[in-house]
Design a protein around this motif. Structure first.
Motif, short mmCIF file in Angstrom:
data_model
loop_
_atom_site.label_atom_id
_atom_site.label_comp_id
_atom_site.label_asym_id
_atom_site.label_seq_id
_atom_site.Cartn_x
_atom_site.Cartn_y
_atom_site.Cartn_z
N LEU A 20 67.81 22.43 31.68
CA LEU A 20 66.53 23.12 31.55
C LEU A 20 66.44 24.31 32.50
O LEU A 20 66.00 25.40 32.12
CB LEU A 20 65.38 22.14 31.81
CG LEU A 20 63.96 22.71 31.72
CD1 LEU A 20 63.68 23.24 30.32
CD2 LEU A 20 62.93 21.64 32.10
N LEU A 21 66.88 24.09 33.75
CA LEU A 21 66.85 25.18 34.73
C LEU A 21 67.79 26.31 34.32
O LEU A 21 67.48 27.49 34.53
CB LEU A 21 67.24 24.64 36.11
CG LEU A 21 66.23 23.70 36.77
CD1 LEU A 21 66.79 23.17 38.09
CD2 LEU A 21 64.90 24.40 37.01
N SER A 22 68.91 25.96 33.72
CA SER A 22 69.85 26.99 33.26
C SER A 22 69.22 27.85 32.17
O SER A 22 69.34 29.08 32.18
CB SER A 22 71.13 26.34 32.74
OG SER A 22 71.77 25.60 33.76
N TYR A 23 68.54 27.18 31.22
CA TYR A 23 67.89 27.92 30.14
C TYR A 23 66.76 28.81 30.68
O TYR A 23 66.56 29.93 30.22
CB TYR A 23 67.34 26.97 29.08
CG TYR A 23 68.40 26.45 28.14
CD1 TYR A 23 69.21 27.33 27.42
CD2 TYR A 23 68.61 25.08 27.97
CE1 TYR A 23 70.19 26.87 26.55
CE2 TYR A 23 69.58 24.61 27.11
CZ TYR A 23 70.37 25.51 26.41
OH TYR A 23 71.34 25.05 25.55
N VAL A 24 66.02 28.30 31.65
CA VAL A 24 64.93 29.09 32.24
C VAL A 24 65.51 30.32 32.94
O VAL A 24 64.99 31.44 32.81
CB VAL A 24 64.11 28.23 33.22
CG1 VAL A 24 63.13 29.11 34.01
CG2 VAL A 24 63.35 27.15 32.47
N ALA A 25 66.58 30.11 33.71
CA ALA A 25 67.21 31.24 34.40
C ALA A 25 67.74 32.27 33.42
O ALA A 25 67.57 33.48 33.61
CB ALA A 25 68.33 30.73 35.31
N ILE A 52 70.16 6.27 33.63
CA ILE A 52 69.01 7.10 33.27
C ILE A 52 68.85 8.24 34.25
O ILE A 52 68.50 9.36 33.90
CB ILE A 52 67.72 6.23 33.20
CG1 ILE A 52 67.88 5.16 32.12
CG2 ILE A 52 66.51 7.10 32.92
CD1 ILE A 52 66.70 4.22 32.02
N GLY A 53 69.13 7.96 35.53
CA GLY A 53 69.02 9.00 36.54
C GLY A 53 70.00 10.14 36.31
O GLY A 53 69.67 11.31 36.49
N GLU A 54 71.23 9.80 35.88
CA GLU A 54 72.23 10.82 35.59
C GLU A 54 71.81 11.69 34.42
O GLU A 54 71.97 12.91 34.42
CB GLU A 54 73.58 10.17 35.31
CG GLU A 54 74.24 9.54 36.52
CD GLU A 54 74.61 10.59 37.56
OE1 GLU A 54 74.90 11.74 37.17
OE2 GLU A 54 74.59 10.26 38.75
N LYS A 55 71.23 11.05 33.38
CA LYS A 55 70.77 11.81 32.22
C LYS A 55 69.63 12.74 32.61
O LYS A 55 69.54 13.88 32.13
CB LYS A 55 70.31 10.87 31.11
CG LYS A 55 71.45 10.11 30.44
CD LYS A 55 70.93 9.27 29.28
CE LYS A 55 72.08 8.58 28.56
NZ LYS A 55 71.60 7.74 27.43
N ALA A 56 68.74 12.26 33.48
CA ALA A 56 67.62 13.09 33.92
C ALA A 56 68.12 14.30 34.71
O ALA A 56 67.62 15.42 34.54
CB ALA A 56 66.66 12.26 34.77
N LYS A 57 69.13 14.07 35.57
CA LYS A 57 69.68 15.18 36.34
C LYS A 57 70.35 16.21 35.41
O LYS A 57 70.20 17.42 35.59
CB LYS A 57 70.70 14.65 37.34
CG LYS A 57 70.08 13.87 38.50
CD LYS A 57 71.15 13.40 39.46
CE LYS A 57 70.54 12.61 40.62
NZ LYS A 57 71.59 12.13 41.56
N THR A 58 71.09 15.71 34.42
CA THR A 58 71.74 16.62 33.48
C THR A 58 70.73 17.43 32.69
O THR A 58 70.88 18.65 32.50
CB THR A 58 72.63 15.82 32.51
OG1 THR A 58 73.58 15.05 33.26
CG2 THR A 58 73.36 16.75 31.56
N THR A 59 69.65 16.75 32.26
CA THR A 59 68.61 17.44 31.51
C THR A 59 67.91 18.49 32.38
O THR A 59 67.61 19.60 31.92
CB THR A 59 67.57 16.43 30.98
OG1 THR A 59 68.23 15.44 30.19
CG2 THR A 59 66.51 17.13 30.14
#
Length: 278
Positions: free
Chosen positions: A13-18, A2-9
């Motif tokens: 998200l940060l990529s889309y914001v940038a 779950i932690g890996e999925k959260a990091k990927t998400t």
């Protein structure tokens, strides 16, 4: 897990914001210029980006008060001629460096890469003197020659692309008695559509939008390009035709924008193909 999925998400998200922030910074000035071209009056400044009243008079005044049609034709003539000659020279250079093995090949590639790193305006004085001695100042031929001659400095994309073409095709054609030029034009070129489109579009865009060299060489009004003519329109300290200038910028951006939209697929292929080979 779950932690890996959260990091990927989170990364996604940060990529889309940038990307959204970059898009705003890129699109906002273009929208401002577009809206200013329809704004009444001569000033670009406004409290709102959307004009309170619209007018198309700035577009008609471009052709009535200024030789905008002549500037447009000159720019297209220079850009298309430079594109054709520059694309051929770039493809031939990349093909030669990809297929042939000769003494000094690596040194030549290194030299071309280093020369391509220097800004073009560093050689302006030397080129100006040469053109003056050749009586080519204030001619479109001078601009076309310089633009086309500088295109092969960016041979790396074509060389990397040609590296991906199977050598078996070229060797088979040689065994059948084909020379180098027939192999290049009948076998290699038909397989290089993305590369040709990418090279041609980059060469066309560079010549179409260039200002510094065109301003140095072209002097008389009937020889000016769009970039030089639009700059001179507002270059005077007493000039106030800023909304007309915005209309000219919009019209100047139309062909390049259309070409990029239509050729987007080929641009991506031309950039990525051969990225894993050198």
């Amino acid at each position: 897990m779950i932690g890996e999925k959260a990091k990927t998400t989170t990364r996604l998200l940060l990529s889309y914001v940038a990307l959204a922030v970059i898009a705003v910074f890129c699109i906002y000035p273009s929208i401002w210029v577009l809206m200013s071209s329809f704004r009444t009056g001569d000033a670009l400044f406004s409290d709102t980006i959307i004009p309170t009243s619209y007018t198309f008079s700035h577009y008609t005044e471009l052709f009535a008060k200024r030789p905008f049609g002549v500037w447009y034709f000159n720019t297209l003539k220079i850009a298309v001629s430079s594109m054709i000659i520059g694309t051929i020279l770039t493809l031939l250079t990349g093909y030669a460096l990809s297929v042939f093995r000769f003494m000094g090949r690596k040194n030549l590639m290194s030299l071309l890469l280093v020369l391509g790193l220097f800004p073009g305006f560093m050689s302006m004085i030397a080129i100006f003197i040469l053109l003056n001695q050749m009586n080519l100042l204030n001619t479109h031929a001078a601009v076309i020659i310089v633009y086309a001659a500088g295109a092969p400095l960016f041979f790396l994309f074509s060389k990397s692309y040609f590296d991906t073409i199977p050598r078996s095709l070229i060797e088979a054609a040689r065994m059948d008695g084909a020379g180098h030029m027939p192999i290049f034009f009948r076998i290699v070129i038909p397989l290089s559509t993305p590369l040709i489109v990418f090279t041609a579009l980059m060469t066309f865009t560079g010549a179409f939008t260039d200002f510094i060299f065109a301003k140095l060489v072209l002097r008389t009004p009937e020889k000016k390009t769009l970039a030089v003519g639009l700059f001179d329109m507002i270059g005077d300290r007493f000039s106030t035709e800023f909304t007309m200038f915005a209309a000219g910028c919009v019209l100047a951006a139309v062909p390049v924008t259309i070409l990029f939209i239509l050729m987007q697929r080929y641009l991506v292929e031309g950039l990525t193909t051969g990225a894993d080979k050198g």
